[in-house]
Design a protein around this motif. Structure first.
Motif, PDB file in Angstrom:
ATOM      1  N   ALA A 121     -15.683   7.380  72.803  1.00  0.00           N
ATOM      2  CA  ALA A 121     -17.084   7.727  72.551  1.00  0.00           C
ATOM      3  C   ALA A 121     -18.001   7.015  73.556  1.00  0.00           C
ATOM      4  CB  ALA A 121     -17.480   7.368  71.126  1.00  0.00           C
ATOM      5  N   ILE A 122     -17.692   5.765  73.874  1.00  0.00           N
ATOM      6  CA  ILE A 122     -18.494   5.033  74.856  1.00  0.00           C
ATOM      7  C   ILE A 122     -18.453   5.767  76.192  1.00  0.00           C
ATOM      8  CG2 ILE A 122     -18.767   2.861  76.131  1.00  0.00           C
ATOM      9  CD1 ILE A 122     -19.368   2.502  73.164  1.00  0.00           C
ATOM     10  N   GLU A 123     -17.276   6.195  76.582  1.00  0.00           N
ATOM     11  CA  GLU A 123     -17.123   6.918  77.845  1.00  0.00           C
ATOM     12  C   GLU A 123     -17.863   8.261  77.794  1.00  0.00           C
ATOM     13  OE1 GLU A 123     -16.123   7.896  81.676  1.00  0.00           O
ATOM     14  OE2 GLU A 123     -15.951   5.941  80.719  1.00  0.00           O
ATOM     15  N   ALA A 124     -17.744   8.968  76.693  1.00  0.00           N
ATOM     16  CA  ALA A 124     -18.374  10.288  76.566  1.00  0.00           C
ATOM     17  C   ALA A 124     -19.900  10.210  76.636  1.00  0.00           C
ATOM     18  CB  ALA A 124     -17.939  10.949  75.255  1.00  0.00           C
ATOM     19  N   PHE A 125     -20.472   9.108  76.188  1.00  0.00           N
ATOM     20  CA  PHE A 125     -21.934   8.965  76.142  1.00  0.00           C
ATOM     21  C   PHE A 125     -22.459   7.937  77.145  1.00  0.00           C
ATOM     22  CE2 PHE A 125     -20.861  10.933  72.146  1.00  0.00           C
ATOM     23  CZ  PHE A 125     -21.866  11.872  71.999  1.00  0.00           C
ATOM     24  N   LYS A 126     -21.652   7.598  78.141  1.00  0.00           N
ATOM     25  CA  LYS A 126     -22.031   6.517  79.058  1.00  0.00           C
ATOM     26  C   LYS A 126     -23.379   6.752  79.729  1.00  0.00           C
ATOM     27  CE  LYS A 126     -19.337   8.208  82.945  1.00  0.00           C
ATOM     28  NZ  LYS A 126     -18.154   8.012  83.752  1.00  0.00           N
ATOM     29  N   ASP A 127     -23.713   7.990  80.060  1.00  0.00           N
ATOM     30  CA  ASP A 127     -24.997   8.265  80.718  1.00  0.00           C
ATOM     31  C   ASP A 127     -26.176   8.025  79.785  1.00  0.00           C
ATOM     32  OD1 ASP A 127     -23.613   8.921  83.013  1.00  0.00           O
ATOM     33  OD2 ASP A 127     -23.701  11.078  82.660  1.00  0.00           O
ATOM     34  N   GLU A 128     -25.974   8.248  78.485  1.00  0.00           N
ATOM     35  CA  GLU A 128     -27.041   8.042  77.508  1.00  0.00           C
ATOM     36  C   GLU A 128     -27.101   6.587  77.011  1.00  0.00           C
ATOM     37  OE1 GLU A 128     -27.579  11.393  74.620  1.00  0.00           O
ATOM     38  OE2 GLU A 128     -25.723  12.083  75.577  1.00  0.00           O
ATOM     39  N   LEU A 129     -26.089   5.810  77.353  1.00  0.00           N
ATOM     40  CA  LEU A 129     -26.019   4.421  76.887  1.00  0.00           C
ATOM     41  C   LEU A 129     -26.415   3.405  77.953  1.00  0.00           C
ATOM     42  CD1 LEU A 129     -22.670   4.704  74.878  1.00  0.00           C
ATOM     43  CD2 LEU A 129     -24.960   4.326  73.936  1.00  0.00           C
ATOM     44  N   VAL A 130     -26.984   3.868  79.066  1.00  0.00           N
ATOM     45  CA  VAL A 130     -27.309   2.947  80.163  1.00  0.00           C
ATOM     46  C   VAL A 130     -28.327   1.871  79.763  1.00  0.00           C
ATOM     47  CG1 VAL A 130     -26.676   4.517  82.045  1.00  0.00           C
ATOM     48  CG2 VAL A 130     -29.008   4.543  81.132  1.00  0.00           C
ATOM     49  N   ASP A 131     -29.147   2.137  78.766  1.00  0.00           N
ATOM     50  CA  ASP A 131     -30.149   1.157  78.341  1.00  0.00           C
ATOM     51  C   ASP A 131     -29.617   0.153  77.319  1.00  0.00           C
ATOM     52  OD1 ASP A 131     -32.064   2.333  79.967  1.00  0.00           O
ATOM     53  OD2 ASP A 131     -32.762   3.676  78.383  1.00  0.00           O
ATOM     54  N   TYR A 132     -28.329   0.254  76.984  1.00  0.00           N
ATOM     55  CA  TYR A 132     -27.742  -0.600  75.950  1.00  0.00           C
ATOM     56  C   TYR A 132     -26.547  -1.340  76.525  1.00  0.00           C
ATOM     57  CZ  TYR A 132     -30.627   2.542  73.324  1.00  0.00           C
ATOM     58  OH  TYR A 132     -31.703   3.269  72.887  1.00  0.00           O
ATOM     59  N   LYS A 133     -26.308  -2.533  76.005  1.00  0.00           N
ATOM     60  CA  LYS A 133     -25.130  -3.290  76.410  1.00  0.00           C
ATOM     61  C   LYS A 133     -23.917  -2.680  75.707  1.00  0.00           C
ATOM     62  CE  LYS A 133     -23.240  -7.801  76.996  1.00  0.00           C
ATOM     63  NZ  LYS A 133     -23.461  -9.199  77.163  1.00  0.00           N
ATOM     64  N   THR A 134     -22.911  -2.341  76.482  1.00  0.00           N
ATOM     65  CA  THR A 134     -21.689  -1.758  75.919  1.00  0.00           C
ATOM     66  C   THR A 134     -20.478  -2.522  76.436  1.00  0.00           C
ATOM     67  OG1 THR A 134     -21.452  -0.148  77.716  1.00  0.00           O
ATOM     68  CG2 THR A 134     -22.688   0.570  75.772  1.00  0.00           C
ATOM     69  N   SER A 135     -19.405  -2.409  75.713  1.00  0.00           N
ATOM     70  CA  SER A 135     -18.112  -2.890  76.178  1.00  0.00           C
ATOM     71  C   SER A 135     -17.110  -1.807  75.809  1.00  0.00           C
ATOM     72  CB  SER A 135     -17.767  -4.238  75.548  1.00  0.00           C
ATOM     73  OG  SER A 135     -17.694  -4.126  74.149  1.00  0.00           O
ATOM     74  N   LYS A 136     -15.857  -2.091  75.870  1.00  0.00           N
ATOM     75  CA  LYS A 136     -14.830  -1.057  75.709  1.00  0.00           C
ATOM     76  C   LYS A 136     -15.060  -0.135  74.516  1.00  0.00           C
ATOM     77  CE  LYS A 136      -9.886  -0.342  75.538  1.00  0.00           C
ATOM     78  NZ  LYS A 136      -8.572  -0.930  75.497  1.00  0.00           N
ATOM     79  N   GLY A 137     -15.377  -0.675  73.359  1.00  0.00           N
ATOM     80  CA  GLY A 137     -15.565   0.176  72.190  1.00  0.00           C
ATOM     81  C   GLY A 137     -16.808  -0.156  71.389  1.00  0.00           C
ATOM     82  N   THR A 138     -17.762  -0.883  72.019  1.00  0.00           N
ATOM     83  CA  THR A 138     -18.905  -1.424  71.293  1.00  0.00           C
ATOM     84  C   THR A 138     -20.220  -1.073  71.963  1.00  0.00           C
ATOM     85  OG1 THR A 138     -17.535  -3.338  70.722  1.00  0.00           O
ATOM     86  CG2 THR A 138     -19.899  -3.580  70.403  1.00  0.00           C
ATOM     87  N   ILE A 139     -21.226  -0.790  71.136  1.00  0.00           N
ATOM     88  CA  ILE A 139     -22.598  -0.610  71.619  1.00  0.00           C
ATOM     89  C   ILE A 139     -23.457  -1.641  70.899  1.00  0.00           C
ATOM     90  CG2 ILE A 139     -24.546   0.960  71.912  1.00  0.00           C
ATOM     91  CD1 ILE A 139     -22.474   3.240  71.152  1.00  0.00           C
ATOM     92  N   ARG A 140     -24.221  -2.408  71.653  1.00  0.00           N
ATOM     93  CA  ARG A 140     -25.131  -3.400  71.063  1.00  0.00           C
ATOM     94  C   ARG A 140     -26.553  -2.867  71.066  1.00  0.00           C
ATOM     95  NH1 ARG A 140     -24.121  -9.499  73.236  1.00  0.00           N
ATOM     96  NH2 ARG A 140     -22.044  -9.768  72.353  1.00  0.00           N
ATOM     97  N   PHE A 141     -27.230  -3.018  69.935  1.00  0.00           N
ATOM     98  CA  PHE A 141     -28.627  -2.640  69.822  1.00  0.00           C
ATOM     99  C   PHE A 141     -29.435  -3.904  69.537  1.00  0.00           C
ATOM    100  CE2 PHE A 141     -26.241   1.107  68.265  1.00  0.00           C
ATOM    101  CZ  PHE A 141     -26.596   1.997  69.275  1.00  0.00           C
ATOM    102  N   SER A 142     -30.387  -4.194  70.414  1.00  0.00           N
ATOM    103  CA  SER A 142     -31.231  -5.377  70.273  1.00  0.00           C
ATOM    104  C   SER A 142     -32.124  -5.250  69.045  1.00  0.00           C
ATOM    105  CB  SER A 142     -32.092  -5.509  71.532  1.00  0.00           C
ATOM    106  OG  SER A 142     -32.996  -6.556  71.385  1.00  0.00           O
ATOM    107  N   LEU A 143     -32.428  -6.384  68.443  1.00  0.00           N
ATOM    108  CA  LEU A 143     -33.270  -6.401  67.247  1.00  0.00           C
ATOM    109  C   LEU A 143     -34.763  -6.283  67.573  1.00  0.00           C
ATOM    110  CD1 LEU A 143     -31.464  -9.190  65.196  1.00  0.00           C
ATOM    111  CD2 LEU A 143     -31.162  -6.717  65.031  1.00  0.00           C
ATOM    112  N   ASP A 144     -35.095  -6.177  68.848  1.00  0.00           N
ATOM    113  CA  ASP A 144     -36.513  -6.055  69.201  1.00  0.00           C
ATOM    114  C   ASP A 144     -36.914  -4.631  69.591  1.00  0.00           C
ATOM    115  OD1 ASP A 144     -35.246  -5.922  71.650  1.00  0.00           O
ATOM    116  OD2 ASP A 144     -36.424  -7.514  72.587  1.00  0.00           O
TER     117      ASP A 144
END
Length: 131
Positions: free
Chosen positions: A77-100
């Motif tokens: 899923a991370i790979e499939a959405f990599k273009d849409e996840l550029v503003d978020y910190k990701t790793s192999k299977g994780t997406i981080r969303f900042s609390l701010d």
């Protein structure tokens, strides 16, 4: 051996969320709601001491941390959405969303739907095998 000061491990998603700080709790409640709305037939559970949802296997996990919340949809899923996840910190299977910042609800729903389709396609492949 368990220490007397270790908090008890959560056995339900309610317990997991209740143990979070107030700000993290807000984000966790929102993630839970998004997942339940997007895939209402998924079974809620605790796995690896985190909230998880099952639908023909694990669909997705989420977790709260001191400075972020994470969604764990897996590497595909991370790979499939990599273009849409550029503003978020990701790793192999994780997406981080900042609390701010607000959660990207539309993107999260798309990722969950992607995972649902992945898990259901695994089921279809299993049922199409000729005995």
């Amino acid at each position: 051996m368990k220490s007397e000061i270790d908090p008890p491990k959560p056995t339900t998603v309610d317990e997991y969320i209740a143990a979070a700080s107030p700000l993290v709790k807000e984000y966790l409640v929102q993630l839970r709601s998004i997942i339940k709305q997007t895939v209402p037939q998924a079974e809620e559970c605790i796995s690896y001491e985190m909230p998880a949802y099952k639908l023909n296997g694990i669909l997705i996990y989420f977790g709260g941390f001191s400075k972020h919340v994470s969604l764990f949809p897996g590497a595909e899923a991370i790979e499939a959405f990599k273009d849409e996840l550029v503003d978020y910190k990701t790793s192999k299977g994780t997406i981080r969303f900042s609390l701010d910042k607000p959660l990207p609800i539309t993107l999260i729903k798309k990722i969950i739907k992607y995972r649902e389709k992945e898990n259901l396609s695994k089921l279809n492949r299993k049922t199409k095998k000729i005995p």
